[in-house]
Enzyme design. Structure first.
Site, mmCIF file in Angstrom:
data_model
loop_
_atom_site.group_PDB
_atom_site.id
_atom_site.type_symbol
_atom_site.label_atom_id
_atom_site.label_comp_id
_atom_site.label_asym_id
_atom_site.label_seq_id
_atom_site.Cartn_x
_atom_site.Cartn_y
_atom_site.Cartn_z
ATOM 1 N N SER A 53 -59.551 -105.912 -19.525
ATOM 2 C CA SER A 53 -59.726 -105.704 -18.081
ATOM 3 C C SER A 53 -59.926 -104.247 -17.698
ATOM 4 O O SER A 53 -60.428 -103.958 -16.614
ATOM 5 C CB SER A 53 -58.516 -106.254 -17.318
ATOM 6 N N ASP A 62 -53.444 -102.255 -8.681
ATOM 7 C CA ASP A 62 -52.502 -103.366 -8.656
ATOM 8 C C ASP A 62 -51.374 -103.028 -9.621
ATOM 9 O O ASP A 62 -51.215 -101.870 -9.998
ATOM 10 C CB ASP A 62 -53.193 -104.703 -8.977
ATOM 11 N N HIS A 66 -53.536 -102.159 -13.202
ATOM 12 C CA HIS A 66 -54.796 -101.429 -13.369
ATOM 13 C C HIS A 66 -54.875 -100.188 -12.477
ATOM 14 O O HIS A 66 -54.451 -100.221 -11.315
ATOM 15 C CB HIS A 66 -55.972 -102.352 -13.041
#
Length: 343
Positions: free
Chosen positions: A36, A318, A321
């Site tokens: 991610s 978040d 990340h």
């Protein structure tokens, strides 16, 4: 007759523009593997709960649209691509909005939630690394059909390959015994790198692990430690990154023509977290979205209360990340090294 005459001309013009871009840039393409931290949207077409194709993800991206990146804006490959004279964003291979003409100068195969161990990708039903490699092989064939075999081979051999993953292997898979498994995951790295090399890949930037004990999610869980960084995890990261550096040095000696570079993101991100005043008035203990303590993916949505108004004041977007600003600072910390090594 006008259609059959014009269409080939447009294709020729498009191919010429791509070739001009390749010629003027420092490398012909940026090709991305990982999780991610570098996923540009491949998870959107995967039946997983780990998605970011909704606001407020992407709210600070051009146009304010969710780009399926796990950030409020751009991610590291985007900044790297732009710095190397290519496009300011690297498109996701599975995004139906793009095709081989877009991928000729850059493509992303990464999948949020994946790791080197197949068991890691199984946790959230995302794309395993072996599948990312299969997509790359299919991409090679498409590129050869598009620009010709010789030109495609030149692009593929001179392209810069970015690899960033490993955190999920520890936090989702080896959580209870990370030290026992650290050597195993290094072997997985080596196997994958050797496979890429056998496919003609020669320029690879390998990103080490960040201080995962300082992720907001881990700090939230660390109640007994007053929600400070979990140093035992950070110590595991330092040990692992050291082994990764050793692997890089060894493979550069063993594999003729390989240019493999290890990128340390631990140092810069740890410094931002420990001394945020050096980079601005950063909030470090929680993310911008929702409460910032445990939310990511669907828990970070436009209905989430408490989402901050200015993500530039936060290290994390978040609970897992970084924000676009943090991503930019991280890339800038090693960009000169990257340009000098691969140009």
């Amino acid at each position: 007759m006008a259609y059959t005459y014009t269409t080939p001309r447009l294709l020729v013009v498009a191919e010429l523009l791509i070739l001009v871009s390749i010629t003027e840039s420092k490398v012909p393409a940026i090709i991305v593997f990982g999780d991610s931290t570098v996923d540009a949207g491949n998870n959107n077409v995967v039946p997983t709960l780990l998605k970011s194709n909704f606001r407020p993800y992407g709210r600070d991206f051009a146009g304010g649209r969710p780009t399926r990146r796990f950030s409020n804006g751009r991610i590291p490959p985007d900044f790297i691509s732009e710095a190397f004279g290519l496009k300011p964003t690297v498109p996701a291979y599975l995004d139906p909005a793009y095709n081989i003409s877009d991928f000729a100068t850059g493509v992303c195969f990464a999948s949020a939630g994946t790791g080197y161990d197949n068991a890691t990708s199984d946790v959230l039903k995302v794309i395993p690394m072996w599948k990312e490699l299969e997509y790359y092989k299919a991409y090679k064939n498409k590129l050869r059909a598009y620009v010709g075999k010789d030109k495609a081979n030149e692009i593929l051999s001179e392209a810069l390959y970015l690899m960033s993953l490993g955190t999920n292997d520890f936090l989702e898979n080896y959580y209870l015994s990370p030290k026992r498994q650290s050597q195993f995951i290094v072997q997985q790295y080596e196997d994958f790198l050797r496979e890429l090399y056998s496919l003609g890949v020669r320029k690879i930037s390998l990103t080490g692990l960040p201080p995962m004990g300082c992720l907001p999610l881990e700090r939230t869980i660390n109640i007994l430690g007053q929600n400070e960084c979990v140093e035992k995890f950070n110590n595991v990261v330092l040990e692992f990154n050291g082994k990764l550096d050793g692997l890089v040095k060894r493979l550069n000696k063993e594999l003729p023509g390989l240019r493999l570079l290890s990128i340390d993101v631990y140092k810069i991100l740890n410094q931002i977290i420990k001394k945020p005043s050096l980079y601005g008035k950063f909030v470090v203990g929680k993310g911008c979205c929702a409460t910032g303590k445990f939310e990511l993916s669907y828990l970070c949505n436009k209905l989430s209360p408490f989402t901050c108004s200015d993500a530039n004041k936060y290290v994390f977007w978040d609970a897992f990340h970084p924000t676009e600003k943090t991503n930019h600072i991280i890339v800038n910390s090693f960009l000169d090294k990257l340009l000098a090594y691969f140009c």
